[in-house]
Design a protein around this motif. Structure first.
Motif, PDB file in Angstrom:
ATOM      1  N   TYR A  10      -9.337  -7.554 -16.281  1.00  0.00           N
ATOM      2  CA  TYR A  10      -8.500  -6.449 -16.767  1.00  0.00           C
ATOM      3  C   TYR A  10      -7.656  -5.883 -15.614  1.00  0.00           C
ATOM      4  CZ  TYR A  10     -10.710  -5.928 -21.385  1.00  0.00           C
ATOM      5  OH  TYR A  10     -11.127  -6.112 -22.667  1.00  0.00           O
ATOM      6  N   LEU A  11      -8.339  -5.709 -14.485  1.00  0.00           N
ATOM      7  CA  LEU A  11      -7.652  -5.095 -13.351  1.00  0.00           C
ATOM      8  C   LEU A  11      -6.588  -6.028 -12.776  1.00  0.00           C
ATOM      9  CD1 LEU A  11      -7.803  -2.370 -12.049  1.00  0.00           C
ATOM     10  CD2 LEU A  11      -9.446  -3.257 -10.394  1.00  0.00           C
ATOM     11  N   ILE A  12      -6.930  -7.342 -12.743  1.00  0.00           N
ATOM     12  CA  ILE A  12      -5.944  -8.306 -12.233  1.00  0.00           C
ATOM     13  C   ILE A  12      -4.719  -8.328 -13.151  1.00  0.00           C
ATOM     14  CG2 ILE A  12      -5.505 -10.761 -11.801  1.00  0.00           C
ATOM     15  CD1 ILE A  12      -8.604 -10.905 -11.110  1.00  0.00           C
ATOM     16  N   PHE A  13      -5.001  -8.272 -14.456  1.00  0.00           N
ATOM     17  CA  PHE A  13      -3.912  -8.223 -15.432  1.00  0.00           C
ATOM     18  C   PHE A  13      -3.000  -7.010 -15.177  1.00  0.00           C
ATOM     19  CE2 PHE A  13      -2.723  -6.202 -19.573  1.00  0.00           C
ATOM     20  CZ  PHE A  13      -1.725  -7.092 -19.938  1.00  0.00           C
ATOM     21  N   MET A  14      -3.630  -5.865 -14.986  1.00  0.00           N
ATOM     22  CA  MET A  14      -2.859  -4.648 -14.724  1.00  0.00           C
ATOM     23  C   MET A  14      -2.029  -4.792 -13.454  1.00  0.00           C
ATOM     24  SD  MET A  14      -4.370  -0.774 -14.291  1.00  0.00           S
ATOM     25  CE  MET A  14      -3.398   0.560 -13.617  1.00  0.00           C
ATOM     26  N   GLY A  15      -2.681  -5.311 -12.413  1.00  0.00           N
ATOM     27  CA  GLY A  15      -1.998  -5.487 -11.136  1.00  0.00           C
ATOM     28  C   GLY A  15      -0.820  -6.448 -11.260  1.00  0.00           C
ATOM     29  N   ARG A  16      -1.038  -7.550 -12.015  1.00  0.00           N
ATOM     30  CA  ARG A  16       0.022  -8.553 -12.140  1.00  0.00           C
ATOM     31  C   ARG A  16       1.218  -8.009 -12.917  1.00  0.00           C
ATOM     32  NH1 ARG A  16       0.914 -13.897 -12.216  1.00  0.00           N
ATOM     33  NH2 ARG A  16       2.483 -12.810 -11.013  1.00  0.00           N
ATOM     34  N   LEU A  17       0.936  -7.244 -13.987  1.00  0.00           N
ATOM     35  CA  LEU A  17       2.034  -6.704 -14.794  1.00  0.00           C
ATOM     36  C   LEU A  17       2.850  -5.695 -13.973  1.00  0.00           C
ATOM     37  CD1 LEU A  17       3.219  -6.980 -17.652  1.00  0.00           C
ATOM     38  CD2 LEU A  17       1.910  -4.965 -18.312  1.00  0.00           C
ATOM     39  N   LEU A  18       2.138  -4.846 -13.217  1.00  0.00           N
ATOM     40  CA  LEU A  18       2.842  -3.869 -12.372  1.00  0.00           C
ATOM     41  C   LEU A  18       3.650  -4.591 -11.294  1.00  0.00           C
ATOM     42  CD1 LEU A  18       0.076  -1.128 -11.961  1.00  0.00           C
ATOM     43  CD2 LEU A  18       2.309  -0.797 -13.028  1.00  0.00           C
ATOM     44  N   GLU A  19       3.049  -5.644 -10.730  1.00  0.00           N
ATOM     45  CA  GLU A  19       3.696  -6.414  -9.676  1.00  0.00           C
ATOM     46  C   GLU A  19       5.006  -7.009 -10.197  1.00  0.00           C
ATOM     47  OE1 GLU A  19       1.457  -9.902  -8.809  1.00  0.00           O
ATOM     48  OE2 GLU A  19       2.477 -10.327  -6.927  1.00  0.00           O
ATOM     49  N   LYS A  20       4.944  -7.522 -11.426  1.00  0.00           N
ATOM     50  CA  LYS A  20       6.132  -8.108 -12.029  1.00  0.00           C
ATOM     51  C   LYS A  20       7.272  -7.097 -12.113  1.00  0.00           C
ATOM     52  CE  LYS A  20       7.866 -10.319 -16.205  1.00  0.00           C
ATOM     53  NZ  LYS A  20       8.949  -9.349 -16.382  1.00  0.00           N
ATOM     54  N   HIS A  21       6.914  -5.828 -12.299  1.00  0.00           N
ATOM     55  CA  HIS A  21       7.933  -4.790 -12.400  1.00  0.00           C
ATOM     56  C   HIS A  21       8.207  -4.111 -11.064  1.00  0.00           C
ATOM     57  CE1 HIS A  21       8.539  -4.719 -16.787  1.00  0.00           C
ATOM     58  NE2 HIS A  21       7.318  -5.202 -16.814  1.00  0.00           N
ATOM     59  N   GLY A  22       7.684  -4.704 -10.012  1.00  0.00           N
ATOM     60  CA  GLY A  22       7.981  -4.195  -8.672  1.00  0.00           C
ATOM     61  C   GLY A  22       7.301  -2.886  -8.328  1.00  0.00           C
ATOM     62  N   ILE A  23       6.220  -2.573  -9.032  1.00  0.00           N
ATOM     63  CA  ILE A  23       5.508  -1.332  -8.716  1.00  0.00           C
ATOM     64  C   ILE A  23       4.308  -1.657  -7.830  1.00  0.00           C
ATOM     65  CG2 ILE A  23       4.095   0.523  -9.704  1.00  0.00           C
ATOM     66  CD1 ILE A  23       6.057   0.271 -12.170  1.00  0.00           C
ATOM     67  N   ASP A  24       4.340  -1.128  -6.611  1.00  0.00           N
ATOM     68  CA  ASP A  24       3.281  -1.504  -5.666  1.00  0.00           C
ATOM     69  C   ASP A  24       2.369  -0.334  -5.319  1.00  0.00           C
ATOM     70  OD1 ASP A  24       5.023  -0.012  -4.239  1.00  0.00           O
ATOM     71  OD2 ASP A  24       5.586  -1.582  -2.816  1.00  0.00           O
ATOM     72  N   ALA A  25       2.454   0.752  -6.100  1.00  0.00           N
ATOM     73  CA  ALA A  25       1.618   1.918  -5.808  1.00  0.00           C
ATOM     74  C   ALA A  25       0.152   1.669  -6.171  1.00  0.00           C
ATOM     75  CB  ALA A  25       2.137   3.144  -6.542  1.00  0.00           C
ATOM     76  N   VAL A  26      -0.095   0.704  -7.049  1.00  0.00           N
ATOM     77  CA  VAL A  26      -1.475   0.357  -7.385  1.00  0.00           C
ATOM     78  C   VAL A  26      -1.847  -0.910  -6.613  1.00  0.00           C
ATOM     79  CG1 VAL A  26      -3.071  -0.306  -9.213  1.00  0.00           C
ATOM     80  CG2 VAL A  26      -1.312   1.402  -9.675  1.00  0.00           C
ATOM     81  N   GLN A  27      -2.818  -0.758  -5.729  1.00  0.00           N
ATOM     82  CA  GLN A  27      -3.248  -1.904  -4.939  1.00  0.00           C
ATOM     83  C   GLN A  27      -4.586  -2.408  -5.460  1.00  0.00           C
ATOM     84  OE1 GLN A  27      -3.410   0.529  -1.653  1.00  0.00           O
ATOM     85  NE2 GLN A  27      -1.185   0.653  -1.420  1.00  0.00           N
ATOM     86  N   VAL A  28      -4.579  -3.676  -5.908  1.00  0.00           N
ATOM     87  CA  VAL A  28      -5.810  -4.263  -6.418  1.00  0.00           C
ATOM     88  C   VAL A  28      -6.376  -5.172  -5.335  1.00  0.00           C
ATOM     89  CG1 VAL A  28      -6.820  -5.716  -8.205  1.00  0.00           C
ATOM     90  CG2 VAL A  28      -4.930  -4.183  -8.773  1.00  0.00           C
ATOM     91  N   SER A  29      -7.634  -4.930  -4.968  1.00  0.00           N
ATOM     92  CA  SER A  29      -8.210  -5.784  -3.923  1.00  0.00           C
ATOM     93  C   SER A  29      -9.676  -6.072  -4.232  1.00  0.00           C
ATOM     94  CB  SER A  29      -8.069  -5.097  -2.563  1.00  0.00           C
ATOM     95  OG  SER A  29      -8.732  -3.848  -2.610  1.00  0.00           O
ATOM     96  N   GLU A  30     -10.192  -7.113  -3.577  1.00  0.00           N
ATOM     97  CA  GLU A  30     -11.547  -7.558  -3.847  1.00  0.00           C
ATOM     98  C   GLU A  30     -12.474  -6.974  -2.789  1.00  0.00           C
ATOM     99  OE1 GLU A  30     -11.660 -11.788  -4.114  1.00  0.00           O
ATOM    100  OE2 GLU A  30     -13.821 -11.860  -4.476  1.00  0.00           O
ATOM    101  N   ASN A  31     -13.592  -6.438  -3.245  1.00  0.00           N
ATOM    102  CA  ASN A  31     -14.542  -5.909  -2.267  1.00  0.00           C
ATOM    103  C   ASN A  31     -15.598  -6.974  -1.915  1.00  0.00           C
ATOM    104  OD1 ASN A  31     -16.424  -5.935  -4.306  1.00  0.00           O
ATOM    105  ND2 ASN A  31     -16.417  -3.704  -4.627  1.00  0.00           N
TER     106      ASN A  31
END
Lengths: 297, 339
Positions: B77-98
């Motif tokens: 879910y989170l990767i999906f959210m990150g990818r969709l935002l990334e596609k629109h050039g929004i980088d304020a949400v950073q998704v990373s693996e712990n």
């Protein structure tokens, strides 16, 4: 009419009647034309020539001809309603914080403000171009302007008094446990003393016992008060809220007057000059519409 | 895998069955790899959604091949959210693996303090702040729904985050979440409910309580005496209007033609850029009054709930216990769906 002296009765009585009727007809015709053309300034002149002469033309000693003016006495409410249109429009600009409610034809209640809670502030006397303020309400406003000079508000003292009473009551509630402990200790002391008291009780013993009984009574009184304290606190809070509300209303009113007039004194001055200022704004009757729209710009 | 059946079969048949089982599992493994690939590579939102929808349902558990369960549904879910935002050039949400191979999101400019994860419950995943477990919004890929939770928004941003961040920072933190909702709507035809984040004029938010004691409004009125804002009476005596800066107006009102007198909040401003949430965030006057009287003033979340689909409910795979939503902790004081 009575003032006029006519020696020759036979001839003059009919001509007198004719003159009077002519004057009445002329008056009614002029009023009719002024009303028809909505020349409100002229209407005001016809309704109170004396005041008009004095305040607008600065001619003193211009008596009103009651004989003609009384002709329209029974139209006072309708004339008031008719004249209110332009007057209230004018007041909407000069006194933007007043609102009017026509509760019966030609009679207008004034409300101060359109905020959450507002006061009915008296009535608007349209025919005399005058505010007839409710004296009690007006006095409150006057008082709060005076208090504002000392940074105080109308109900501040009462609010403070009730708040400190609430603090005391809260203290009673908070110290219930201490009171209970004290009561137990006093009771056990009393038991001890009672055990020592007999037929030949010493005075000192008697005194101490009385002290303990008094102390116990005081604790019980406090306990009694504590039991209803939270209810009283809540009731007091409601009183404080309504007093604060009145303070707020008064502060809105003060703010409105200062925003519009600069000071309470200037507000009162404007009230005194309202008739002259309003009629002057009507510009003789024909061009008042132009004047109003010029003000709007 | 039915023992009684395999026992009665010949060795040849048994081998065939075994091989077929392996083939199925390997096929599933291949499908898994393809979906992961798709989610990672595609630039098409529809394909992102399709890959995610399948990945979150895919159960790799089987008796034949031991696939390491690398990521969980919540991660997709989170990767999906990150990818969709990334596609629109929004980088304020950073998704990373712990270190535990879990994906977490951090949002600028509050990235230093708080992190977010999805909590999965059936078809619904809640974007949840990790500290106090506040579900800021719910995402339902199957029914294409995305809705914010008013109560959680207030709990997290207004009650808590505001103690350590400025109102401006928090407004910026909310922006990418709203952007995500808008992308879901425009790219993927989601039904979205921005709740109290909605800035459109004319939006109203009903209170939970059926009645409102007018002394609650009196309290706001009294509080305005301390500053420059004025609380006006609405023309039909149907509530109050707080006049704020730059033509912004907050109404607490009811519809005068509606006999039920349902109270609501509504914010109107000349450019339709201010939400009820923004007024809570920005104005101490409103915030203090709202929080002091929250039991009386709380707004409803009006969460859309879809009737469960009987046929597909059997296919539903219970998520592993790590992702069991901790519903209990959300119910701090009452119904979690009411703000």
């Amino acid at each position: 009419m009575i003032d006029e002296k006519h020696e020759n009765k036979a001839v003059d009585i009919s001509s007198l009647i004719e003159r009077q009727i002519a004057a009445k007809i002329k008056y009614l015709q002029e009023l009719n034309e002024a009303v028809d053309a909505h020349h409100d300034r002229e209407v005001y002149q016809l309704l109170d020539n004396q005041r008009y002469a004095k305040e607008i033309e600065h001619r003193e000693q211009q008596p009103n001809n009651q004989g003609v003016m009384s002709l329209v006495n029974d139209l006072a409410d309708q004339l008031s309603n008719y004249l209110s249109v332009k007057l209230i429009k004018y007041l909407g600009k000069t006194y933007p914080f007043f609102y009017y409610e026509e509760y019966q034809t030609g009679h207008y209640r004034i409300y101060f403000g359109n905020w959450w809670d507002r006061r009915q502030f008296g009535e608007l006397d349209v025919l005399n171009v005058r505010f007839s303020f409710d004296q009690t309400e007006y006095a409150k406003l006057q008082k709060s302007f005076e208090l504002a000079k000392d940074n105080k508000r109308y109900n501040s003292d009462r609010i403070e008094k009730i708040s400190s009473e609430n603090d005391r009551l809260q203290g009673l509630i908070d110290h219930q446990r201490e009171r209970e402990e004290e009561r137990q200790s006093v009771e056990s002391q009393l038991e001890e003393i009672n055990a020592r008291s007999g037929l030949f009780e010493s005075n000192k013993n008697k005194e101490t016992r009385q002290e303990l009984v008094d102390q116990l009574q005081k604790l019980e009184d406090e306990e009694q008060e504590a039991r209803t304290a939270s209810k009283t606190i809540h009731e007091n809070e409601q009183v404080v809220l309504s007093l604060s509300k009145e303070n707020t209303i008064l502060s809105y009113e003060q703010k409105s007057i200062i925003d519009t007039f600069g000071s309470f004194e200037d507000f009162e001055l404007a009230n005194r000059n309202l008739y002259a200022d309003y009629l002057a704004s009507l510009e003789g009757g024909n061009s008042e519409e132009g004047k109003v729209s010029a003000d709007e710009q | 895998m039915n023992n009684s059946k395999t026992l009665s079969s010949s060795p040849r048949e048994r081998l065939t069955v075994l091989a077929d089982s392996f083939k199925d599992v390997l096929k599933m493994g291949q499908k898994y790899v393809d979906l992961v690939d798709q989610l990672a590579q595609t630039e098409d939102p529809q394909e992102m959604l399709s890959a995610t929808s399948q990945l979150v349902k895919l159960d790799l558990q089987n008796a034949f091949v031991d696939f390491p369960q690398h990521y969980q549904a919540a991660d997709y879910y989170l990767i999906f959210m990150g990818r969709l935002l990334e596609k629109h050039g929004i980088d304020a949400v950073q998704v990373s693996e712990n270190v535990r191979h879990e994906f977490i999101a951090r949002i600028e400019p509050i990235a230093d303090s708080d992190s977010f994860k999805f909590m999965v419950n059936g078809d619904e995943a809640a974007f949840t702040e990790q500290g106090e477990q506040e579900p800021l919004f719910y995402l339902d890929l199957k029914n294409r729904l995305m809705q914010f939770d008013n109560r959680a928004l207030v709990n997290y941003f207004i009650v808590r985050a505001l103690t350590s961040h400025s109102d401006l920072d928090l407004r910026n933190a909310v922006k990418p979440l709203i952007a995500f909702a808008n992308e879901l709507q425009t790219d993927l035809d989601f039904t979205i409910n921005l709740g109290i984040l909605n800035t459109e004029n004319g939006r109203s938010f009903n209170l939970v309580q059926p009645d409102l004691d007018l002394t609650v409004i009196d309290q706001l009125f009294v509080a305005t005496a301390e500053n420059d804002y004025m609380l006006m009476n609405l023309p039909k005596n149907n509530g109050a209007q707080l006049v704020l800066d730059q033509g912004i107006k907050l109404d607490i009102a009811f519809d005068p033609d509606d006999y039920s007198q349902q109270w609501f909040f509504a914010v109107n401003d000349p450019t339709a850029q201010v939400s009820f949430f923004d007024t809570l965030l920005h104005y101490h006057l409103i915030r203090k009054w709202y929080l002091d009287n929250r039991s009386a003033l709380a707004v409803r979340s009006d969460k859309m709930v879809l009737a469960p689909d009987e046929e597909e409910s059997d296919e539903y795979v219970e998520p592993t216990e790590v992702f069991t939503p901790q519903v209990g902790t959300l119910e701090e004081d009452g119904d979690q769906h009411d703000e």
